[in-house]
Write a protein that holds these residues in place. Sequence first.
Motif, PDB file in Angstrom:
ATOM      1  N   ASP A  95      47.162  22.488  26.591  1.00 42.40           N
ATOM      2  CA  ASP A  95      45.856  22.199  27.178  1.00 42.40           C
ATOM      3  C   ASP A  95      46.060  22.104  28.703  1.00 42.40           C
ATOM      4  OD1 ASP A  95      43.506  21.130  28.099  1.00 42.40           O
ATOM      5  OD2 ASP A  95      43.503  19.396  26.755  1.00 42.40           O
ATOM      6  N   LYS A  97      44.395  20.966  31.174  1.00 47.40           N
ATOM      7  CA  LYS A  97      43.797  19.871  31.973  1.00 47.40           C
ATOM      8  C   LYS A  97      44.853  19.107  32.769  1.00 47.40           C
ATOM      9  CE  LYS A  97      39.457  19.027  29.674  1.00 47.40           C
ATOM     10  NZ  LYS A  97      39.706  19.841  28.450  1.00 47.40           N
ATOM     11  N   GLY A  98      44.629  19.038  34.082  1.00 41.37           N
ATOM     12  CA  GLY A  98      45.510  18.269  34.945  1.00 41.37           C
ATOM     13  C   GLY A  98      46.737  19.022  35.444  1.00 41.37           C
ATOM     14  N   GLU A 122      40.046  29.517  34.666  1.00 41.45           N
ATOM     15  CA  GLU A 122      39.330  28.612  35.571  1.00 41.45           C
ATOM     16  C   GLU A 122      38.399  27.667  34.817  1.00 41.45           C
ATOM     17  OE1 GLU A 122      37.775  31.268  38.526  1.00 41.45           O
ATOM     18  OE2 GLU A 122      39.619  31.078  39.701  1.00 41.45           O
ATOM     19  N   MET A 123      37.946  28.073  33.655  1.00 38.26           N
ATOM     20  CA  MET A 123      37.022  27.239  32.889  1.00 38.26           C
ATOM     21  C   MET A 123      37.729  26.132  32.113  1.00 38.26           C
ATOM     22  SD  MET A 123      34.309  30.035  31.455  1.00 38.26           S
ATOM     23  CE  MET A 123      35.471  31.054  30.570  1.00 38.26           C
ATOM     24  N   ARG A 124      39.059  26.102  32.190  1.00 39.10           N
ATOM     25  CA  ARG A 124      39.774  25.188  31.301  1.00 39.10           C
ATOM     26  C   ARG A 124      40.247  23.885  31.937  1.00 39.10           C
ATOM     27  NH1 ARG A 124      43.474  28.826  27.328  1.00 39.10           N
ATOM     28  NH2 ARG A 124      41.872  30.286  26.678  1.00 39.10           N
ATOM     29  N   GLY A 125      39.770  23.622  33.155  1.00 38.32           N
ATOM     30  CA  GLY A 125      40.014  22.307  33.735  1.00 38.32           C
ATOM     31  C   GLY A 125      41.391  22.062  34.324  1.00 38.32           C
ATOM     32  N   ALA A 126      42.087  23.129  34.719  1.00 35.54           N
ATOM     33  CA  ALA A 126      43.367  22.929  35.398  1.00 35.54           C
ATOM     34  C   ALA A 126      43.110  22.301  36.762  1.00 35.54           C
ATOM     35  CB  ALA A 126      44.090  24.259  35.560  1.00 35.54           C
ATOM     36  N   ALA A 127      44.112  21.560  37.280  1.00 39.57           N
ATOM     37  CA  ALA A 127      43.971  20.941  38.603  1.00 39.57           C
ATOM     38  C   ALA A 127      43.935  22.021  39.678  1.00 39.57           C
ATOM     39  CB  ALA A 127      45.126  19.977  38.849  1.00 39.57           C
ATOM     40  N   SER A 128      44.747  23.060  39.488  1.00 33.97           N
ATOM     41  CA  SER A 128      44.731  24.201  40.403  1.00 33.97           C
ATOM     42  C   SER A 128      45.272  25.420  39.676  1.00 33.97           C
ATOM     43  CB  SER A 128      45.566  23.908  41.654  1.00 33.97           C
ATOM     44  OG  SER A 128      46.939  23.797  41.319  1.00 33.97           O
TER      45      SER A 128
END
Length: 185
Positions: A95, A97-98, A122-128
């Motif tokens: 996942d 995220k973060g 980009e839609m998956r909530g990565a920090a960058s």
Amino acid sequence: MARFGASMLDDIEEELFSREQLQEIVARIGREISEDYKDKRLLLVSVLKGSVVFMADLMRAITIPAQIDFMATSSYGSGTTTSGRVKIVKDLDIDLKGYDIVLVEDILDSGRTLSHLMELLEMRGAASLKICTLFDKPERRQVPVQPAYVGAVIPDAFIVGYGLDYDERYRNLPFVGILKPSIYA
Ligand code: IMP
Ligand code: MG
């Protein structure tokens, strides 16, 4: 057709990057990423199969903690081009995220594959989310894509080796060479 027993070397017009040159490129990018991500939560995402050799070397050239994951796409392209209709054949296990993601690719050509992948990730909530590509053929770009890390800019020629294929062949060449056009003409 694959000629069993024939040497892959017979199909190479000229060597573009030797093993040693590739190692220098990878070491340089490894240093850059290690510096830029030292306070981040780095996740290297390799796009199979082309980037697997680069990924294996790059991760060992990175001196900060890093996690890895893999995804695979298919693009329904003919021999030497991509169609742009990118389908995910194997998705990530992690996942996002973060995480600070570096997407590791073998080569940036029309840009269709990577622009589609970027949109998706980009839609998956990565920090960058940034792109690291071993090779870039900017002359061929049809969709704008900005890689953060580029191993080498190359002219418009079809190259194979060090993970890059033509029709699934030549990935295991330890150097990168220009394929003889007669092979795909
Ligand atoms: P794009 O979507 O047109 O940017 O194409 C990127 C993909 O096309 C890469 O991941 C490769 O699989 C393939 N590709 C583009 N140029 C070459 C090349 O010169 N040699 C081998 N594969 C290539
Ligand atoms: Mg390919």
